[in-house]
Motif scaffolding. Structure first.
Motif, PDB file in Angstrom:
ATOM      1  N   SER A 279       0.993  -1.207   0.017  1.00 10.78           N
ATOM      2  CA  SER A 279      -0.027   0.060  -0.028  1.00 10.78           C
ATOM      3  C   SER A 279       0.973   1.282   0.044  1.00 10.78           C
ATOM      4  CB  SER A 279      -1.126  -0.085   1.167  1.00 10.78           C
ATOM      5  OG  SER A 279      -1.830   0.898   1.164  1.00 10.78           O
ATOM      6  N   PHE A 280       1.944   1.318   0.728  1.00  8.05           N
ATOM      7  CA  PHE A 280       2.740   2.605   0.900  1.00  8.05           C
ATOM      8  C   PHE A 280       3.657   2.553  -0.464  1.00  8.05           C
ATOM      9  CE2 PHE A 280       3.701   2.097   5.722  1.00  8.05           C
ATOM     10  CZ  PHE A 280       2.376   2.307   6.211  1.00  8.05           C
ATOM     11  N   ALA A 281       3.951   1.541  -0.952  1.00  3.20           N
ATOM     12  CA  ALA A 281       4.725   1.631  -2.419  1.00  3.20           C
ATOM     13  C   ALA A 281       3.708   2.067  -3.361  1.00  3.20           C
ATOM     14  CB  ALA A 281       5.198   0.262  -2.592  1.00  3.20           C
ATOM     15  N   ARG A 282       2.567   1.997  -3.337  1.00  6.38           N
ATOM     16  CA  ARG A 282       1.618   2.586  -4.410  1.00  6.38           C
ATOM     17  C   ARG A 282       1.498   4.008  -4.535  1.00  6.38           C
ATOM     18  NH1 ARG A 282      -1.578  -2.305  -3.839  1.00  6.38           N
ATOM     19  NH2 ARG A 282      -2.724  -1.322  -2.143  1.00  6.38           N
ATOM     20  N   ILE A 283       1.781   4.545  -3.129  1.00  2.00           N
ATOM     21  CA  ILE A 283       1.725   6.040  -3.293  1.00  2.00           C
ATOM     22  C   ILE A 283       2.693   6.978  -3.982  1.00  2.00           C
ATOM     23  CG2 ILE A 283       1.837   7.910  -1.349  1.00  2.00           C
ATOM     24  CD1 ILE A 283       0.939   6.109   0.687  1.00  2.00           C
ATOM     25  N   ASP A 284       2.241   7.567  -4.671  1.00  2.00           N
ATOM     26  CA  ASP A 284       3.026   8.416  -5.639  1.00  2.00           C
ATOM     27  C   ASP A 284       4.019   9.340  -4.599  1.00  2.00           C
ATOM     28  OD1 ASP A 284       4.366  10.155  -7.484  1.00  2.00           O
ATOM     29  OD2 ASP A 284       2.534  11.096  -7.928  1.00  2.00           O
ATOM     30  N   ARG A 285       5.343   9.026  -4.958  1.00  6.28           N
ATOM     31  CA  ARG A 285       6.524   9.688  -4.084  1.00  6.28           C
ATOM     32  C   ARG A 285       6.277  11.030  -4.018  1.00  6.28           C
ATOM     33  NH1 ARG A 285      11.050   6.461  -2.164  1.00  6.28           N
ATOM     34  NH2 ARG A 285      10.342   4.569  -2.121  1.00  6.28           N
TER      35      ARG A 285
END
Lengths: 227, 249
Positions: free
Chosen positions: A113-119
């Motif tokens: 889920s965190f990795a899907r957040i646009d940096r």
């Protein structure tokens, strides 16, 4: 055995699952954050250790935890030094064991889920003056609600059905560490099928209802191609 | 207050080596082809990337001094950045996005009205057009009360009409803000339109700065269009793009 005492193990399972879920949502989020957003030394080793409980037989994990948390284990000695009591065969002991056992079920969905957040949105939060700690609560958490929900459900249901690890670390102390799955096993062993039926049915129905709510909540996400 | 940056950083295909200075109330346009290191310059100024060596100061404050080992974290630099791909917060409404780091909500409201997005205040960013999202991003940046504003290709994803309107809006507000604005673009027309100073960057180096400075100082004289007619002069546009081709040689 009266009806009240039949349901006692269910109540302990529920308390254990709830406590493990609360602890793991915090600890899992912290670990997932480190794995996604920070440079972690020996990352493959750390990730393998976190995922190990998925593939390890529960008795193996339970055995190691028993040694570690026992009176001769480093953790057990430190605990006894701090609180003056043993961890083995206590509710706190089985919560700690459950936390280790269910760790990957919290970390994996949160990490995804965190990795899907646009940096870029996280960078924008820093640019706008938020520290990494504040950005976590104001940006990462609100954009990972599905990940937190998935982690909570997986951990809760996984803990509700735990057997091997609990038996190794907590034994089967009525009212303390005798969870539903252990009570079912003991009921079958002593040919008390009625008790086994009741506990199994309640556990199965509770798990099914939980999943039903989750799937109803996600309804429409995979409704296939329309038109 | 002025922003000064001397940046050196080894990138995969070249070494970035530039010096920039921008006074308050001015726009410095960094212009160059894709992959020339423009965005990296902004990211280093913002603190999102660290230079291998260099000094960045904002007024009296030292943000980066590689020799002294100084590196001020991004969140302490009091700047704002308009990202190329907007970088708005998808879980917040347009108004809450603008208010995210706003000093006061009335300023956020005023900016949104000025940029014509007040009617979208309760809408999520993913439900509005590219131009509206970009205006939201500009309002968000300005509402935070930055000491420096960075703009990374802010108009590249917009249609020509919206692009023109927003360029005019940004050009109009720079004097009021009185802060250094560093603007990065690959579009020379945009740099000429917005920039008080232009720094052409090719492969990480400042390249033929005099050429664009010449264009800038002669704009409106017939050699280069001024702000009112620049968008409509196709011939000049071609001429400028020919100049850009020359950079690549």
């Amino acid at each position: 055995m009266g009806t009240g005492s039949i349901l006692d193990p269910l109540w302990i399972s529920f308390k254990l699952a709830a406590a493990t879920t609360v602890v793991l949502l915090a600890a899992g989020a912290f670990l997932a954050y480190l794995l996604v957003y920070r440079k972690v030394p020996a990352r493959p080793v750390v990730e393998s250790l976190i995922s190990l409980p998925i593939v390890l037989p529960p008795t193996v994990l339970g055995f190691y935890l028993l040694i570690l948390m026992g009176p001769k284990g480093a953790f057990g000695r430190a605990w006894e030094g701090l609180f003056g009591s043993s961890l083995l065969f206590t509710f706190t002991g089985i919560v700690i064991a459950s936390v280790f056992h269910s760790l990957p079920f919290a970390v994996q969905p949160l990490k995804a889920s965190f990795a899907r957040i646009d940096r870029r949105i996280l960078e924008n939060a820093h640019v706008l003056g938020l520290s990494p700690f504040k950005a976590f609560f104001r940006v990462v958490v609100p954009n990972s609600v599905a990940g937190f929900a998935a982690a909570a459900i997986l951990v809760f249901l996984h803990t509700m059905g735990e057997f091997g690890v609990i038996l190794m670390v907590g034994g089967s102390v009525p009212g303390k560490t005798k969870v539903a799955s252990i009570a079912i096993f003991e009921a079958v062993e002593s040919l008390r099928y009625r008790d086994a039926w009741i506990l199994s049915l309640v556990l199965a129905l509770a798990s099914f209802s939980f999943l039903l709510v989750v799937n109803a909540w996600n309804k429409g996400e995979y409704d296939g191609l329309k038109g | 207050m002025a922003l000064r940056a001397e940046i050196g950083k080894k990138l995969s295909h070249f070494t970035l080596d530039v010096s920039l200075a921008c006074e308050g109330g001015k726009i410095l346009s960094v212009v160059g082809p894709s992959g020339s290191g423009k965005t990296t310059i902004l990211r280093i100024i913002a603190g999102l990337d660290a230079p291998d060596e260099g000094i960045i100061t904002c007024g009296e404050r030292v943000w980066v001094n590689s020799r002294a080992g100084t590196f001020l974290p991004t969140q302490k630099r009091r700047l704002a950045m308009v990202f190329q791909d907007f970088a708005l917060f998808p879980h917040l409404s347009v108004f809450k996005n603008v208010c995210f780091a706003a000093r006061d909500r009335s300023l956020a409201e005023e900016l949104m009205k000025r940029f014509g997005i007040w009617h979208l205040k309760d809408t999520r960013p993913q439900s509005i057009s590219g131009g509206e999202r970009q205006r939201t991003a500009i309002c968000q940046a300005l509402a935070s009360g930055p000491e420096v504003l960075l703009m990374d290709e802010p108009f590249s994803a917009l249609d020509p009409i919206t692009r023109r309107k927003l360029r005019i809006a940004v050009a109009d507000m720079k004097g009021e803000l009185d802060i250094p604005i560093i603007h990065v673009t690959h579009d020379i027309r945009e740099a000429l339109f917005l920039g008080d100073e232009i720094v052409p960057v090719v492969s990480g180096k400042v390249f033929h700065k005099w050429l664009l400075q010449f264009m800038l100082t002669t704009r409106g004289t017939g050699m280069c269009p001024d702000r009112t007619d620049r968008e409509d002069q196709g011939d000049v546009e071609l001429e400028i793009y020919d100049t850009r081709k020359e950079w690549k040689r």
